[in-house]
Design an enzyme around this catalytic site. Structure first.
Site, PDB file in Angstrom:
ATOM      1  N   LYS B 113       0.972  -1.089  -0.078  1.00  0.00           N
ATOM      2  CA  LYS B 113       0.128   0.127  -0.205  1.00  0.00           C
ATOM      3  C   LYS B 113       0.840   1.282  -0.068  1.00  0.00           C
ATOM      4  O   LYS B 113       1.705   1.520   0.962  1.00  0.00           O
ATOM      5  CB  LYS B 113      -0.826  -0.080   1.263  1.00  0.00           C
ATOM      6  CG  LYS B 113      -1.953   1.388   1.061  1.00  0.00           C
ATOM      7  CD  LYS B 113      -2.495   1.340   2.624  1.00  0.00           C
ATOM      8  CE  LYS B 113      -3.096   2.945   2.616  1.00  0.00           C
ATOM      9  NZ  LYS B 113      -3.548   3.272   4.011  1.00  0.00           N
ATOM     10  N   GLY B 174      -7.740   9.617   9.506  1.00  0.00           N
ATOM     11  CA  GLY B 174      -8.241   9.522  10.936  1.00  0.00           C
ATOM     12  C   GLY B 174      -9.232  10.476  11.389  1.00  0.00           C
ATOM     13  O   GLY B 174      -9.404  10.913  12.442  1.00  0.00           O
ATOM     14  N   ALA B 200      -8.987   5.725   4.344  1.00  0.00           N
ATOM     15  CA  ALA B 200      -8.907   7.063   5.108  1.00  0.00           C
ATOM     16  C   ALA B 200     -10.222   8.027   5.173  1.00  0.00           C
ATOM     17  O   ALA B 200     -10.781   8.104   4.110  1.00  0.00           O
ATOM     18  CB  ALA B 200      -7.726   7.924   4.491  1.00  0.00           C
ATOM     19  N   GLY B 201     -10.568   8.315   6.279  1.00  0.00           N
ATOM     20  CA  GLY B 201     -11.537   9.166   6.701  1.00  0.00           C
ATOM     21  C   GLY B 201     -13.055   8.650   7.014  1.00  0.00           C
ATOM     22  O   GLY B 201     -13.844   9.251   7.365  1.00  0.00           O
TER      23      GLY B 201
END
Lengths: 69, 273
Positions: B113, B174, B200-201
């Site tokens: 990744k 985050g 993410a998020g």
């Protein structure tokens, strides 16, 4: 010799050593899973640890997986 | 009508040259304890769990890990699951390539990744460095999954280059803000041919469901589970959301209308008005 190991200067009493011998001197279990080593920015494969000679002034990175996203 | 089992069999998730048994990827950061994290993994059976590559701590030399137990390293504890190493914390293509090569050696995997961060405050990815790193890693035989902006042009470049998937963000890492630009993800779905894994998020199960309903192929979740009041329950909710959202996408949602359309016929009403 003096080496830079994971960002810190390390005085190593040997004038010549292999990667494997150095790891053992540092108390690192060389059989440990998930370990990788680079010398001067080049990855040294585990099979080559016993034959890769370290020289004064080299930079060594010893890394392992940690928690992360 | 297809049962859930039929659907699972027919709707396989192909990534590179592999078929994965789950569309959920989980991170390993920020959990209250290793034990809670492992319980979440056990409930979800993720396709991958992500790990970061870091310098071996000085106090870790004796093969012990203060967060873990019984002389097991972190890697020993998560290695029952398929680990996907990341290049988190890298700021340049050069560092990311080096980190990926170390990860390949440490974990015996060519899957990575790819993260190249471009800004300390927002932790948003640096597209220029990402392209450079991806090109070099693909040339070196890696299966690259780049964490990127929800930018269809960038995603197409990454896909055309040979990345096995793209990993556009929902929101900053985050933040738990959920999908800030659903249309951006929908455009990537329409114009990008490789699998999309939203990364993410994502903050809760409904965010995950929306990502899947938009046609994304999978999600990577970390903080939404790790920072939940009850991480194990949230892990279960998110796993269910992946399945639910995927089914809704395959089923095809009804067209949206500006105004009402009665679902009951007016014929036979007892009033004359």
């Amino acid at each position: 010799m003096v080496l830079k190991v994971n960002g810190a200067r390390v005085h190593y009493h040997e004038k010549s050593s292999t990667v494997l011998a150095f790891l053992r001197w540092r108390g690192i279990d060389a059989e440990r899973r998930g370990l990788a080593v680079a010398v001067d920015g080049v990855v040294v494969q585990r099979d080559d640890w016993h034959s890769t000679i370290l020289r004064n002034g080299q930079t060594i990175e010893v890394v392992t997986p940690m928690a992360g996203g | 009508m297809n049962s859930a089992r039929d659907l699972k069999e027919q709707d396989s998730f192909r990534l590179g040259n592999e078929t994965l048994n789950s569309r959920l990827l989980l991170g390993t950061g920020r959990y209250p304890s290793i034990e809670v994290m492992l319980k979440c993994f056990e409930r979800c059976r993720p396709a991958f769990v992500t790990v970061a590559m870091r310098r071996l701590p000085q106090n870790d030399h004796k093969n012990s890990d203060k967060k873990g137990s019984k002389n097991q390293s972190f890697f020993d504890m998560v290695s029952a699951y398929r680990c996907l190493p990341n290049t988190a914390g890298c700021w340049t293509a050069k560092d990311a390539v080096m980190t990926a090569q170390l990860a390949r050696e440490a974990l015996s995997t060519s899957w990575i990744k790819l993260e190249v961060i471009g800004d300390r405050e927002t932790l948003l990815p640096d597209g220029e460095q990402l392209l450079l790193a991806a090109r070099e890693l693909i040339k070196d035989g890696f299966h690259v999954l780049p964490y990127c902006l929800d930018d269809v042009v960038l995603c197409r470049k990454l896909a055309d280059m040979g990345c096995v998937a793209v990993m556009p963000l929902a929101a900053p890492i985050g933040s738990g803000l959920g999908i800030r630009n659903p249309h951006g993800l929908a455009m990537i779905r329409r114009y990008c041919q490789v699998p999309i894994i939203v990364d993410a998020g994502l903050g809760t199960a409904s965010d995950v469901c929306l990502a899947m309903e938009l046609g994304c192929d999978g999600v990577l979740v970390d903080s939404a589970i790790a920072l939940a009041r009850n991480p194990v329950m949230m892990a279960e909710a998110i796993a269910a959301a992946v399945t639910s959202g995927r089914r809704a996408y395959l089923a095809g949602r009804m067209p949206k209308r500006f105004s009402a359309q009665a679902s009951t016929s007016f014929e036979g009403l007892i009033t004359d008005t």
